[in-house]
Each structure stands twice: as C-alpha cells, then as structure tokens.
Scaffold this motif. Structure first.
Motif, PDB file in Angstrom:
ATOM      1  N   ILE A 179      15.819   5.791  19.600  1.00 13.03           N
ATOM      2  CA  ILE A 179      15.186   4.470  19.549  1.00 13.03           C
ATOM      3  C   ILE A 179      13.789   4.579  18.939  1.00 13.03           C
ATOM      4  N   PHE A 180      13.061   5.614  19.359  1.00 12.30           N
ATOM      5  CA  PHE A 180      11.695   5.787  18.872  1.00 12.30           C
ATOM      6  C   PHE A 180      11.671   6.015  17.369  1.00 12.30           C
ATOM      7  N   VAL A 181      12.584   6.826  16.878  1.00  7.68           N
ATOM      8  CA  VAL A 181      12.650   7.104  15.435  1.00  7.68           C
ATOM      9  C   VAL A 181      13.027   5.841  14.664  1.00  7.68           C
ATOM     10  N   ILE A 182      13.960   5.049  15.213  1.00  7.43           N
ATOM     11  CA  ILE A 182      14.347   3.790  14.571  1.00  7.43           C
ATOM     12  C   ILE A 182      13.129   2.879  14.424  1.00  7.43           C
ATOM     13  N   MET A 183      12.375   2.732  15.514  1.00  9.30           N
ATOM     14  CA  MET A 183      11.179   1.885  15.482  1.00  9.30           C
ATOM     15  C   MET A 183      10.157   2.422  14.488  1.00  9.30           C
ATOM     16  N   PHE A 184       9.982   3.750  14.477  1.00  7.15           N
ATOM     17  CA  PHE A 184       9.014   4.370  13.580  1.00  7.15           C
ATOM     18  C   PHE A 184       9.385   4.127  12.122  1.00  7.15           C
ATOM     19  N   VAL A 185      10.662   4.300  11.792  1.00 12.44           N
ATOM     20  CA  VAL A 185      11.122   4.121  10.411  1.00 12.44           C
ATOM     21  C   VAL A 185      10.928   2.676   9.961  1.00 12.44           C
ATOM     22  N   ILE A 186      11.303   1.729  10.829  1.00 14.88           N
ATOM     23  CA  ILE A 186      11.187   0.314  10.463  1.00 14.88           C
ATOM     24  C   ILE A 186       9.729  -0.073  10.236  1.00 14.88           C
ATOM     25  N   VAL A 187       8.850   0.321  11.163  1.00 13.24           N
ATOM     26  CA  VAL A 187       7.426   0.005  11.021  1.00 13.24           C
ATOM     27  C   VAL A 187       6.861   0.678   9.775  1.00 13.24           C
ATOM     28  N   GLY A 188       7.228   1.945   9.549  1.00 12.65           N
ATOM     29  CA  GLY A 188       6.742   2.655   8.370  1.00 12.65           C
ATOM     30  C   GLY A 188       7.159   1.998   7.071  1.00 12.65           C
ATOM     31  N   ILE A 189       8.398   1.513   7.010  1.00  9.50           N
ATOM     32  CA  ILE A 189       8.909   0.848   5.806  1.00  9.50           C
ATOM     33  C   ILE A 189       8.089  -0.391   5.491  1.00  9.50           C
ATOM     34  N   TYR A 190       7.834  -1.208   6.509  1.00  7.48           N
ATOM     35  CA  TYR A 190       7.206  -2.504   6.245  1.00  7.48           C
ATOM     36  C   TYR A 190       5.695  -2.425   6.103  1.00  7.48           C
ATOM     37  N   THR A 191       5.077  -1.374   6.587  1.00 11.51           N
ATOM     38  CA  THR A 191       3.662  -1.190   6.279  1.00 11.51           C
ATOM     39  C   THR A 191       3.481  -0.889   4.796  1.00 11.51           C
ATOM     40  N   ASN A 192       4.375  -0.086   4.238  1.00 14.44           N
ATOM     41  CA  ASN A 192       4.311   0.203   2.800  1.00 14.44           C
ATOM     42  C   ASN A 192       4.608  -1.033   1.966  1.00 14.44           C
ATOM     43  N   ILE A 193       5.615  -1.818   2.408  1.00 15.90           N
ATOM     44  CA  ILE A 193       5.940  -3.049   1.682  1.00 15.90           C
ATOM     45  C   ILE A 193       4.755  -3.998   1.678  1.00 15.90           C
ATOM     46  N   ALA A 194       4.093  -4.137   2.834  1.00 12.67           N
ATOM     47  CA  ALA A 194       2.952  -5.047   2.930  1.00 12.67           C
ATOM     48  C   ALA A 194       1.816  -4.610   2.023  1.00 12.67           C
ATOM     49  N   ALA A 195       1.516  -3.322   2.036  1.00 12.82           N
ATOM     50  CA  ALA A 195       0.425  -2.820   1.193  1.00 12.82           C
ATOM     51  C   ALA A 195       0.727  -3.026  -0.286  1.00 12.82           C
ATOM     52  N   GLN A 196       1.959  -2.742  -0.701  1.00 12.79           N
ATOM     53  CA  GLN A 196       2.354  -2.935  -2.091  1.00 12.79           C
ATOM     54  C   GLN A 196       2.323  -4.415  -2.480  1.00 12.79           C
ATOM     55  N   GLU A 197       2.768  -5.266  -1.571  1.00 12.51           N
ATOM     56  CA  GLU A 197       2.812  -6.711  -1.837  1.00 12.51           C
ATOM     57  C   GLU A 197       1.408  -7.275  -2.041  1.00 12.51           C
ATOM     58  N   ILE A 198       0.480  -6.868  -1.189  1.00 18.32           N
ATOM     59  CA  ILE A 198      -0.892  -7.366  -1.293  1.00 18.32           C
ATOM     60  C   ILE A 198      -1.583  -6.783  -2.528  1.00 18.32           C
ATOM     61  N   ALA A 199      -1.377  -5.477  -2.748  1.00 20.73           N
ATOM     62  CA  ALA A 199      -2.045  -4.821  -3.875  1.00 20.73           C
ATOM     63  C   ALA A 199      -1.565  -5.364  -5.217  1.00 20.73           C
ATOM     64  N   ALA A 200      -0.323  -5.855  -5.273  1.00 19.24           N
ATOM     65  CA  ALA A 200       0.233  -6.376  -6.530  1.00 19.24           C
ATOM     66  C   ALA A 200      -0.501  -7.628  -6.992  1.00 19.24           C
ATOM     67  N   ASP A 201      -1.054  -8.385  -6.030  1.00 19.51           N
ATOM     68  CA  ASP A 201      -1.784  -9.616  -6.384  1.00 19.51           C
ATOM     69  C   ASP A 201      -3.252  -9.362  -6.673  1.00 19.51           C
ATOM     70  N   LYS A 202      -3.673  -8.133  -6.490  1.00 26.26           N
ATOM     71  CA  LYS A 202      -5.090  -7.815  -6.576  1.00 26.26           C
ATOM     72  C   LYS A 202      -5.665  -8.103  -7.959  1.00 26.26           C
ATOM     73  N   GLY A 203      -6.736  -8.890  -8.011  1.00 24.40           N
ATOM     74  CA  GLY A 203      -7.476  -9.125  -9.233  1.00 24.40           C
ATOM     75  C   GLY A 203      -6.761  -9.926 -10.303  1.00 24.40           C
ATOM     76  N   THR A 204      -5.636 -10.579  -9.980  1.00 25.96           N
ATOM     77  CA  THR A 204      -4.904 -11.362 -10.978  1.00 25.96           C
ATOM     78  C   THR A 204      -5.470 -12.775 -11.067  1.00 25.96           C
ATOM     79  N   LYS A 205      -5.185 -13.432 -12.189  1.00 25.22           N
ATOM     80  CA  LYS A 205      -5.620 -14.825 -12.364  1.00 25.22           C
ATOM     81  C   LYS A 205      -4.858 -15.753 -11.426  1.00 25.22           C
ATOM     82  N   VAL A 206      -3.633 -15.374 -11.134  1.00 22.42           N
ATOM     83  CA  VAL A 206      -2.806 -16.221 -10.271  1.00 22.42           C
ATOM     84  C   VAL A 206      -3.429 -16.373  -8.890  1.00 22.42           C
ATOM     85  N   ILE A 207      -4.004 -15.294  -8.361  1.00 24.15           N
ATOM     86  CA  ILE A 207      -4.576 -15.333  -7.023  1.00 24.15           C
ATOM     87  C   ILE A 207      -5.776 -16.268  -6.973  1.00 24.15           C
ATOM     88  N   GLU A 208      -6.502 -16.369  -8.086  1.00 23.94           N
ATOM     89  CA  GLU A 208      -7.635 -17.297  -8.137  1.00 23.94           C
ATOM     90  C   GLU A 208      -7.159 -18.742  -8.033  1.00 23.94           C
TER      91      GLU A 208
END
Length: 408
Positions: A179-208
């Motif tokens: 159970i612990f490994v399942i939780m760890f994997v899921i949390v680890g996956i979505y922390t990376n997704i969140a960071a990539q998602e936010i960083a992709a919008d960084k400094g673009t004209k669209v975000i302005e």
C-alpha cells in the motif's frame, strides 16, 4: 458565477490536456504491464521449475485411519509429523501448512472435513478421495451389520474455507508495504506532472493574457484541481481494469489453480479495501499537498528542462517518508510516540495515518484532527503560492532557481 466558470475551465483544460497525451496512456498501461509481467513470470517459473506443492496435515480421532495415507504421501503433500487436530489447527494459524484434513468414522460412514484458507489442491484431493473410497469399502465389508445401499456408502468430503482477514493489520509487513509503495508511486507521478505542467506555461505570452482575465490564485487552484481529477480518473481506470482482469483470470483453468494457491484474489481485495474510505481521502490530499509543492518548484524555473532539478527537494521528502513508512510499518512501531507525532504532520500524515488506521492503532478523533491539520495546510499553501504565482510565472531571468526561491 463567471469566476467559478473560469476556474472550472482551467481545471477541465488541464485535465483534458493530460488525458489526451501519450504520457497518460503510458501511466495507465505501464504499471499494469509491470504487474502482468511480474505475475506471469512467477507463474511460468513456478510451473517450469516444478514449484513445491502445498503442504497438508491428515489427522483423525483414530490414528489407524489417517496414518496410512499420511505416511504414503509424506514425500510430496503431507506433513506426517502432525498427528492431532489441535496441532493441525495451530500449524494452520501459523501458516506452517496450507490446510488439514480431519477424517472421522461415524456409524460406519467415512466423513472427511478439509480446513484451509484456500481450495484444496486438485491432485491431492484426487488421491484423498480415492483413499477415502477404499477405506469406506474396507470398513463396509468388515462391518456386516451395516444395511446401507451402495449409494449411501460413498464417503463425504467437505471443504471449509476460512476467510482471509480483510484487516491487513494482522500481517502488516507485505501488505502495508505494498500500500505504501502504491501511494508513493502515485504521489511521485503527479508531483512531476504538476511541475511540468506549470513550467510549460512559464514566461509565455498566453499566460499574460490568462492573468488579465482570472486571478492567479484561481488559475493555480484550477491547475491543481485538474491534476487531482486526473489522479482520480487514473485510479478508477486501474480499479476497473484490475477487477475485470481478476474476474477473467478466475474463469481460465490455466490460471485458476495458480490464483487459488497464491490467494491473489483475496490479497487484491484486501489491498483495495484498505485504500477505501477515509484512507483514500488521505491519499488524494497527499497528492494535492505534494502537487502544490511541486507546482511551486515548477513556477520558479525558467526552462522546462530545469524542472527535475527544482523538484528534487520534494522528491527527497518523498523518499524520506517512504523510508520511514516502510521501516516502521510494524504495529508496535506505529504505536511509537515519534510515529504518532508524524501522523499529524502534513506530508507524513498522508502516508502514516492510513497505516495507523489500517492497523487500528489510531482513534477516530486522531484521524479527524490529523485530517483538519492537513486540509488547513493545503489551503494555506494554495493561497500563499497563489499570491506569488503571477510574479513567478511572468518573471523571465537567468538566475538559478534557488535564488528565485529564496527571494519569493
């Protein structure tokens, strides 16, 4: 109403963007393929290497009835050192044997009762039934007073399967670690997704343009909500595919006996049950908490390539929680004052409190207090990050991300 609609649009756009990507398809299929390959390898290796058969005990109130069969099958199936019902029961409880057969003679009728946590091995059952028939015929010939028809002389073999405990607290090491490994994997996956998602919008004209129509807090909260919805969607897909796969495998003769021997169905059921209810809430809130932290790290980087470096502190924190959770998943360790304190600290509580609930080392009021602290921490982080989110996303300089982090 318009503000809520904008928030929903951001969440829905984030969700759809990730679902339509090939990376999400790999997130769904990857773990399932790993599980399938693992169990497939175990199955074929167990067959090709001639895995050891199940071990049983054969006992009776009349040793002359059970002793010949136990001795004849002692090399492959039967532990002939177990000679009484009481010892057989203790051996079954200690997992020293897979089951035991109690043979009784009542009014000339041979009655055999099998007790175990899984179905009796077909080959062993075939031998046992053959022996019981021979035994019944011998006794019926010796006892001339029996006036029974041949149909009534058939020996009776009844199977009594003991349900495996759904509470994983009785066997925490393997189950809780899973159970612990399942939780760890899921949390680890979505922390990376969140960071990539936010960083992709960084400094673009669209975000302005976006920040001219919606506040940074609502936009940030919408992003986090969309990612959380993605996690829930992935869990549902895994649950549906896993449940359907187990049902299909159960009806395939080739794998049915393997599932019975390994208690795969009972184990999977226990894992799912342990992740339902308030424990699932802790898992989802843990995803939110670490996603917010990872999203903040993604907002302070200039280039998407630097995201992995920026999220290293979050990853190290996850590794620390994983190590502590697995190392101290024993029931006695979870009663330790240090583990009790950690179960109330946000980040640790998302993992440790579910373990305490599973092992029944935490009360309902402790769970409620821990949950309120976790929710309060998430709300605080969302608003705190949201206030500086616009500045972080619009800045475009070449300073290292740790200098930006310090300034923000």
């Amino acid at each position: 109403m318009k503000r809520m609609r904008k928030f929903a649009i951001v969440a829905w756009h984030t969700f759809c963007k990730q679902v339509k990507s090939w990376s999400f398809v790999m997130l769904i299929l990857g773990p399932l393929l790993i599980v399938a390959v693992t169990f497939g390898t175990v199955y074929f290796l167990s067959n090709s290497l001639g895995a050891t058969e199940d071990t049983y005990a054969v006992v009776s109130n009349n040793p002359n009835v059970s002793k010949p069969f136990a001795k004849a099958n002692s090399k492959d199936y039967v532990d002939d050192t177990i000679k009484t019902v009481s010892i057989a029961k203790k051996s079954l409880q200690n997992d020293d044997i897979d089951g035991y057969v109690d043979i009784e003679v009542n009014n000339g009728r041979i009655q055999a009762d099998y007790f175990g946590t899984k179905k009796i091995d077909p080959s062993f059952k075939k031998r046992l039934v053959k022996y019981l028939k021979q035994l019944q015929n011998e006794r019926s010939k010796k006892d001339s007073k029996l006036n029974l028809s041949q149909s009534n002389l058939a020996p009776v073999l009844s199977e009594h399967l003991q349900k495996m405990s759904a509470s994983l607290g009785e066997n925490p090491y393997l189950s809780l670690s899973t159970i612990f490994v399942i939780m760890f994997v899921i949390v680890g996956i979505y922390t990376n997704i969140a960071a990539q998602e936010i960083a992709a919008d960084k400094g673009t004209k669209v975000i302005e343009v976006i920040f001219s129509s919606i506040s940074a807090v609502k936009y940030f909260a919408g992003k986090i909500t969309g990612i959380l919805g993605l996690a829930v969607f992935q869990l549902l897909i895994w649950l549906i595919i896993g449940a359907s796969g187990l049902v299909i495998i159960r009806h395939i003769p080739l794998f049915a006996s393997f599932m019975a021997k390994t208690n795969l169905l009972a184990y999977a059921k226990a894992i799912v049950q342990s992740l339902l209810g308030i424990r699932l809430v802790y898992l989802l809130l843990g995803i939110v908490l670490f996603t917010v932290l990872a999203a903040y790290c993604g907002a302070v980087v200039k280039r998407t390539e630097d995201t992995s470096k920026a999220t290293q502190p979050v990853s190290y924190f996850l590794y620390l929680v994983l190590f502590i959770g697995i190392a101290f998943s024993d029931i006695s360790a979870l009663k330790n004052p240090g583990m009790i304190v950690l179960s109330f600290i946000p980040g640790f509580s998302s993992f440790i409190m579910p373990l305490r609930l599973i092992t029944k080392t935490a009360t309902n009021w402790e769970s409620a207090v821990s949950l309120l602290i976790l929710i309060g921490c998430i709300v605080f982080l969302v608003f705190s990050v949201g206030k500086s989110y616009k500045r972080l996303m619009l800045q475009n300089d070449n300073r290292p991300f740790w200098q930006k982090l310090k300034k923000s």
